[in-house]
Design an enzyme around this catalytic site. Structure first.
Site, mmCIF file in Angstrom:
data_model
loop_
_atom_site.group_PDB
_atom_site.id
_atom_site.type_symbol
_atom_site.label_atom_id
_atom_site.label_comp_id
_atom_site.label_asym_id
_atom_site.label_seq_id
_atom_site.Cartn_x
_atom_site.Cartn_y
_atom_site.Cartn_z
ATOM 1 C CE LYS A 155 3.414 7.206 -4.876
ATOM 2 N NZ LYS A 155 2.180 7.952 -4.628
ATOM 3 C CG ASP B 204 -1.031 14.946 -3.027
ATOM 4 O OD1 ASP B 204 0.160 14.681 -2.724
ATOM 5 O OD2 ASP B 204 -1.936 14.092 -3.033
ATOM 6 C CE1 TYR C 20 -5.924 6.801 -3.896
ATOM 7 C CE2 TYR C 20 -3.548 7.074 -3.905
ATOM 8 C CZ TYR C 20 -4.674 6.458 -3.410
ATOM 9 O OH TYR C 20 -4.561 5.494 -2.438
HETATM 10 C C1 PLP Z 1 0.889 7.928 -3.812
HETATM 11 C C2 PLP Z 1 0.117 9.161 -3.614
HETATM 12 C C3 PLP Z 1 -0.558 9.430 -2.416
HETATM 13 C C4 PLP Z 1 -0.690 8.413 -1.326
HETATM 14 O O1 PLP Z 1 0.518 8.043 -0.801
HETATM 15 P P1 PLP Z 1 0.636 6.635 0.003
HETATM 16 O O2 PLP Z 1 2.018 6.645 0.527
HETATM 17 O O3 PLP Z 1 0.367 5.580 -1.020
HETATM 18 O O4 PLP Z 1 -0.399 6.642 1.060
HETATM 19 C C5 PLP Z 1 -1.130 10.664 -2.254
HETATM 20 N N1 PLP Z 1 -1.088 11.594 -3.215
HETATM 21 C C6 PLP Z 1 -0.462 11.366 -4.395
HETATM 22 C C7 PLP Z 1 -0.413 12.447 -5.420
HETATM 23 C C8 PLP Z 1 0.137 10.136 -4.629
HETATM 24 O O5 PLP Z 1 0.713 9.911 -5.804
#
Ligand code: PLP
Length: 428
Positions: free
Chosen positions: A269, A241, A146
């Site tokens: 995060k 990511d 994701y």
């Molecule tokens: C949470 C997450 C996102 C998206 O971040 P948001 O702040 O919710 O838009 C993208 N990549 C990874 C791996 C994530 O865990």
């Protein structure tokens, strides 16, 4: 004991009349685990309290944001002081450079970086830069990873999207995803084959270096090394990511843990200390493509917001204390070791990495390793839902989906973790 959630039920009714599904992010609705959402009053350390005055041990921790625990005193203080100086200007501040330096110190591959407001924005912008730099269109991603909710990334995506039947989203025109190629996670042969045939057309390969949005799935060493090799050989940009794994799996994220240097990285995060901040960055020559220096446009009214920067700076300062990650890792390993004994013979697979873990529930004896999205989808979701509700009645809020990770923070003491182990043993 846990009270009836009377006020939360009422709050949910009211919320649904004005907010679709009553929530501002789908997984919060607790639909896939067969119940209705909790509404939070306050949180501190490893706990949050709902509006019915039930106190829960939290393993979601705002989806991994609070590695220092909720409402860390110095982080909150830094944010409060920043608010006192005005909460946004749309003009540069010193704090932006300070936090950028701290991020780069921890993750040196981010030679240049820019702040945005969410992980979604970070990955979206990183991909745009990668495309601008290479002059190519194709983006390769992995099934069950994701990367936020941008159109071209909502293909075979994990997290909340995994609970939608076709594992994708309505409202995304086919034309918007035609440059997105999806490969299976942990399948080195498929990755090599695709790049052997098409590598020269690929702008970027984006990967969760430890997958956290289909539950925790750890890459094989062979697979994660191959992501670096095939991109390097083909002039494609490797994007890690690390929105979850950055500052989580080590100070320098998964890339430090694995000793692999991607071309670009996204963090989020933890980086914002509980405020809306994320960043994308990487090689200086690539990041030079961004406006105002280069032709790739990207901007944001609240980007580099001073309150979020202050919270981020204080968070990263605390994370750079010697021994922080060693302590967290040791405590987590002890917990995992005990948990492994508890679930033995119960048709449950435990995946973990550092302070993150997921329990995958199965309905029968079968091959039990979980290495990719197809494996995670074989989980018994009904059984997971029962486990979630059992834990809730013990005063423990585990991440409310089979496709998410749980997060241990600095505030989860061995005593708290022992209570959780006892509850899991009783629950299963
Ligand atoms: C949470 C997450 C996102 C998206 O971040 P948001 O702040 O919710 O838009 C993208 N990549 C990874 C791996 C994530 O865990």
């Amino acid at each position: 004991m846990i009270n009836e959630r009377v006020l939360s039920a009422k709050a949910f009714e009211q919320a649904q009349k004005v907010i679709p599904g009553g929530v501002n992010s789908p997984v919060r609705a607790l639909k896939s685990v067969g119940t209705t959402p909790l509404f939070v009053k306050e949180a501190k350390g490893a706990y949050f309290t709902d509006i019915d005055d039930n106190k829960f041990i939290d393993f979601c921790m705002s989806w991994g944001v609070f590695i220092l625990g909720h409402n860390n005193e110095r982080v909150s203080q830094a944010a409060i002081e920043a608010v006192g100086r005005g909460s946004s200007y749309g003009i540069p501040t010193l704090a932006e450079t300070t936090l950028a330096e701290k991020v780069r110190e921890a993750i040196p591959s981010m030679e240049r970086l820019r702040f945005v407001n969410s992980g979604t924005e970070a990955t979206m912008s990183a991909i745009r830069v990668a495309r601008g730099f290479t002059g190519r269109d194709i983006l390769v991603k992995f099934e069950g990873n994701y990367h936020g909710h941008a159109d071209h990334l909502l293909v075979a995506a994990g997290s909340g999207v995994a609970n939608i039947s076709n594992a994708s989203s309505a409202g995304v025109p086919q034309d918007f995803v035609k440059h997105t190629v999806v490969l299976p996670y942990n399948d080195t042969a498929a990755l090599r084959k695709y790049f052997d045939e098409n590598g020269q057309k690929v702008a970027a390969l984006i990967v969760e270096p430890v997958a956290c949005n289909m539950g925790v799935v750890v890459p094989t060493e062979e697979f994660i090394k191959a992501t670096r090799e095939v991109t390097e050989q083909n002039g494609a940009i490797l994007i890690f990511d690390e929105v979850i794994t950055g500052f989580r799996l080590s100070r320098g994220g998964a890339q430090q843990r694995f000793g692999i240097k991607p071309d670009m990285t996204t963090v989020g995060k933890i980086a914002g200390g509980g405020f809306p901040a994320a960043a994308f960055g990487g090689r200086a020559d690539i990041m030079k493509c961004l406006a105002p220096d280069g032709p790739v446009y990207q901007a944001g009214t609240l980007s580099g917001n001073p309150v979020a920067m202050a919270a981020g700076i204080e968070t990263l300062t605390q994370l750079s204390q010697p021994g922080f990650y060693e302590d967290l890792e040791k405590k987590s390993n002890d917990f995992i070791e005990k948990l492994e004994k508890i679930i033995a013979g119960k048709n449950i697979t435990l995946n973990h990495c550092g302070s993150m873990f997921t329990l995958f529930f199965r309905s029968s004896e079968e091959d039990c390793s979980v290495k990719n999205f197809q494996d995670t989808k074989r989980s018994d979701q009904e059984r997971f839902a029962r486990y979630f509700r059992n834990m809730l009645s013990c005063g423990i809020y585990v991440s409310p989906s089979q496709f998410e990770g749980n997060f241990i923070s600095a505030c989860h003491t061995p005593e708290i973790l022992d209570y959780v182990l006892k509850s899991i043993a009783e629950s299963i």
